[in-house]
Design a protein around this motif. Structure first.
Motif, PDB file in Angstrom:
ATOM      1  N   GLY A 241     -14.331   9.427   2.274  1.00 40.68           N
ATOM      2  CA  GLY A 241     -14.678  10.106   1.034  1.00 40.68           C
ATOM      3  C   GLY A 241     -15.734   9.360   0.253  1.00 40.68           C
ATOM      4  O   GLY A 241     -16.625   9.962  -0.344  1.00 40.68           O
ATOM      5  N   ASP A 242     -15.665   8.032   0.258  1.00 39.25           N
ATOM      6  CA  ASP A 242     -16.652   7.226  -0.456  1.00 39.25           C
ATOM      7  C   ASP A 242     -18.012   7.278   0.233  1.00 39.25           C
ATOM      8  O   ASP A 242     -19.031   7.502  -0.415  1.00 39.25           O
ATOM      9  CB  ASP A 242     -16.174   5.775  -0.563  1.00 39.25           C
ATOM     10  CG  ASP A 242     -17.171   4.913  -1.315  1.00 39.25           C
ATOM     11  OD1 ASP A 242     -17.482   5.237  -2.480  1.00 39.25           O
ATOM     12  OD2 ASP A 242     -17.663   3.930  -0.726  1.00 39.25           O
ATOM     13  N   VAL A 243     -18.037   7.066   1.538  1.00 37.22           N
ATOM     14  CA  VAL A 243     -19.305   7.025   2.272  1.00 37.22           C
ATOM     15  C   VAL A 243     -20.036   8.362   2.194  1.00 37.22           C
ATOM     16  O   VAL A 243     -21.256   8.397   2.033  1.00 37.22           O
ATOM     17  CB  VAL A 243     -19.070   6.627   3.749  1.00 37.22           C
ATOM     18  CG1 VAL A 243     -20.320   6.824   4.580  1.00 37.22           C
ATOM     19  CG2 VAL A 243     -18.610   5.170   3.832  1.00 37.22           C
ATOM     20  N   PHE A 244     -19.306   9.462   2.290  1.00 41.96           N
ATOM     21  CA  PHE A 244     -19.941  10.768   2.314  1.00 41.96           C
ATOM     22  C   PHE A 244     -19.995  11.451   0.951  1.00 41.96           C
ATOM     23  O   PHE A 244     -20.344  12.623   0.853  1.00 41.96           O
ATOM     24  CB  PHE A 244     -19.265  11.671   3.347  1.00 41.96           C
ATOM     25  CG  PHE A 244     -19.506  11.203   4.752  1.00 41.96           C
ATOM     26  CD1 PHE A 244     -20.763  11.287   5.328  1.00 41.96           C
ATOM     27  CD2 PHE A 244     -18.481  10.626   5.490  1.00 41.96           C
ATOM     28  CE1 PHE A 244     -20.999  10.835   6.606  1.00 41.96           C
ATOM     29  CE2 PHE A 244     -18.707  10.164   6.776  1.00 41.96           C
ATOM     30  CZ  PHE A 244     -19.965  10.271   7.337  1.00 41.96           C
ATOM     31  N   SER A 245     -19.687  10.698  -0.102  1.00 43.55           N
ATOM     32  CA  SER A 245     -19.847  11.247  -1.450  1.00 43.55           C
ATOM     33  C   SER A 245     -21.336  11.247  -1.808  1.00 43.55           C
ATOM     34  O   SER A 245     -22.161  10.649  -1.112  1.00 43.55           O
ATOM     35  CB  SER A 245     -19.079  10.388  -2.460  1.00 43.55           C
ATOM     36  OG  SER A 245     -19.696   9.117  -2.594  1.00 43.55           O
ATOM     37  N   GLU A 246     -21.677  11.883  -2.892  1.00 36.29           N
ATOM     38  CA  GLU A 246     -23.071  11.923  -3.328  1.00 36.29           C
ATOM     39  C   GLU A 246     -23.602  10.506  -3.555  1.00 36.29           C
ATOM     40  O   GLU A 246     -24.705  10.175  -3.112  1.00 36.29           O
ATOM     41  CB  GLU A 246     -23.168  12.753  -4.613  1.00 36.29           C
ATOM     42  CG  GLU A 246     -24.588  12.965  -5.078  1.00 36.29           C
ATOM     43  CD  GLU A 246     -24.670  13.874  -6.287  1.00 36.29           C
ATOM     44  OE1 GLU A 246     -25.593  13.680  -7.088  1.00 36.29           O
ATOM     45  OE2 GLU A 246     -23.807  14.759  -6.439  1.00 36.29           O
ATOM     46  N   ARG A 247     -22.818   9.667  -4.198  1.00 37.62           N
ATOM     47  CA  ARG A 247     -23.243   8.288  -4.457  1.00 37.62           C
ATOM     48  C   ARG A 247     -23.301   7.487  -3.162  1.00 37.62           C
ATOM     49  O   ARG A 247     -24.177   6.630  -2.980  1.00 37.62           O
ATOM     50  CB  ARG A 247     -22.308   7.628  -5.450  1.00 37.62           C
ATOM     51  CG  ARG A 247     -22.387   8.269  -6.834  1.00 37.62           C
ATOM     52  CD  ARG A 247     -21.426   7.629  -7.770  1.00 37.62           C
ATOM     53  NE  ARG A 247     -22.078   6.472  -8.354  1.00 37.62           N
ATOM     54  CZ  ARG A 247     -21.519   5.651  -9.200  1.00 37.62           C
ATOM     55  NH1 ARG A 247     -20.266   5.848  -9.561  1.00 37.62           N
ATOM     56  NH2 ARG A 247     -22.168   4.633  -9.687  1.00 37.62           N
ATOM     57  N   GLY A 248     -22.365   7.734  -2.240  1.00 40.36           N
ATOM     58  CA  GLY A 248     -22.359   7.028  -0.978  1.00 40.36           C
ATOM     59  C   GLY A 248     -23.585   7.337  -0.142  1.00 40.36           C
ATOM     60  O   GLY A 248     -24.204   6.427   0.442  1.00 40.36           O
ATOM     61  N   ILE A 249     -23.956   8.591  -0.081  1.00 43.54           N
ATOM     62  CA  ILE A 249     -25.152   8.998   0.655  1.00 43.54           C
ATOM     63  C   ILE A 249     -26.397   8.359   0.019  1.00 43.54           C
ATOM     64  O   ILE A 249     -27.283   7.869   0.706  1.00 43.54           O
ATOM     65  CB  ILE A 249     -25.285  10.533   0.700  1.00 43.54           C
ATOM     66  CG1 ILE A 249     -24.129  11.148   1.484  1.00 43.54           C
ATOM     67  CG2 ILE A 249     -26.627  10.947   1.276  1.00 43.54           C
ATOM     68  CD1 ILE A 249     -24.097  10.798   2.957  1.00 43.54           C
TER      69      ILE A 249
END
Length: 50
Positions: free
Chosen positions: A36-44
């Motif tokens: 969830g963190d990696v593929f969140s807007e901020r993660g991307i």
């Protein structure tokens, strides 16, 4: 204990059950959080900047 410490509104529709994942439940939870963190807007955005 959860019902005693939480507001009734927070537990109104809460159901507490045991996991069906067994010993792997912590691993599944960690993978879900990391994904969830990696593929969140901020993660991307972090991936694209680095």
């Amino acid at each position: 204990m959860v019902y005693q410490r939480a507001l009734p509104l927070a537990t109104r529709k809460l159901t507490i059950t045991t996991t069906q994942l067994g010993a792997a439940s912590a691993l599944h939870g960690a993978v879900a959080l990391a994904t969830g963190d990696v593929f969140s807007e901020r993660g991307i955005a972090r991936l694209l900047v680095d």
